[in-house]
Write a protein that holds these residues in place. Structure first.
Motif, short mmCIF file in Angstrom:
data_model
loop_
_atom_site.label_atom_id
_atom_site.label_comp_id
_atom_site.label_asym_id
_atom_site.label_seq_id
_atom_site.Cartn_x
_atom_site.Cartn_y
_atom_site.Cartn_z
N CYS A 111 0.85 -1.18 0.00
CA CYS A 111 0.00 0.00 0.00
C CYS A 111 0.89 1.24 0.00
CB CYS A 111 -0.89 -0.03 1.24
SG CYS A 111 -1.77 1.52 1.52
N ASP A 113 0.14 4.20 1.00
CA ASP A 113 -0.10 5.04 2.18
C ASP A 113 0.52 4.47 3.44
OD1 ASP A 113 -1.33 6.84 0.63
OD2 ASP A 113 -3.31 6.70 1.57
N CYS A 114 0.17 3.23 3.81
CA CYS A 114 0.66 2.68 5.07
C CYS A 114 1.90 1.81 4.87
CB CYS A 114 -0.45 1.91 5.80
SG CYS A 114 -1.07 0.51 4.87
N CYS A 129 -4.34 0.08 0.22
CA CYS A 129 -5.00 -1.08 0.79
C CYS A 129 -6.45 -0.70 1.10
CB CYS A 129 -4.28 -1.57 2.05
SG CYS A 129 -4.44 -0.44 3.45
N CYS A 132 -6.84 1.99 3.94
CA CYS A 132 -6.45 3.35 3.54
C CYS A 132 -7.42 3.93 2.53
CB CYS A 132 -5.04 3.35 2.97
SG CYS A 132 -3.79 2.96 4.20
ZN LIG Z 1 -2.75 1.10 3.54
#
Ligand SMILES: [Zn+2]
Length: 145
Positions: A111, A113-114, A129, A132
């Motif tokens: 992902c 973002d994370c 994901c 997110c």
């Molecule tokens: Zn994520």
């Protein structure tokens, strides 16, 4: 007379080694044409080779399989036939290729973002994901409200 019996007799020579005498329906582009179920067992389509764990191995088709589908549109289908004798075993991936492939698959599961590697491929559109994506969606709705 049954039209299925109207076939020509031809001799096929592969590399000057193997001589096949078989019945074909004629020639197209210089290749013998066989109907459904009429081709010699030593000639297989690409899909049949794949099923048998083989690949054409760069050979040119030696004959054509021409048939029509039974149902509504009766399209004529032409499949290239390859010699089993000249086919090769499917390539197996080298360890380096397997590593590269697994890295590529991992990259598709990360992902943006994370940064968590998920157990599924994240969508190519967002690269996020599920969690997110949901958060981003909620934020958008929050902004809009
Ligand atoms: Zn994520």
């Amino acid at each position: 007379m049954n039209p299925r019996n109207r076939r020509q007799i031809s001799t096929m020579v592969f590399d000057g080694l193997t001589h096949h005498v078989c019945l074909c329906r004629g020639f197209r582009d210089g290749l013998p044409v066989f109907g459904w179920g009429e081709a010699p067992s030593t000639l297989l389509t690409r899909a049949q080779l794949r099923e048998a764990g083989l690949r054409p191995n760069g050979q040119d088709p030696v004959a054509l399989l021409v048939f029509r589908h039974v149902k509504p549109f009766a399209h004529e289908t032409v499949a290239e036939l390859f010699s089993v004798e000249r086919a090769a075993l499917k390539r197996t991936a080298t360890p380096a290729q397997l590593v590269a492939l697994s890295r590529a698959m991992d990259a598709r599961r990360v992902c943006v973002d994370c940064g968590v590697v998920q157990d599924y491929c994240v969508p190519t559109s967002t690269r996020q994901c599920g969690t997110c994506e949901d958060t981003a969606m909620a934020d958008q709705i929050g902004v809009a409200a």
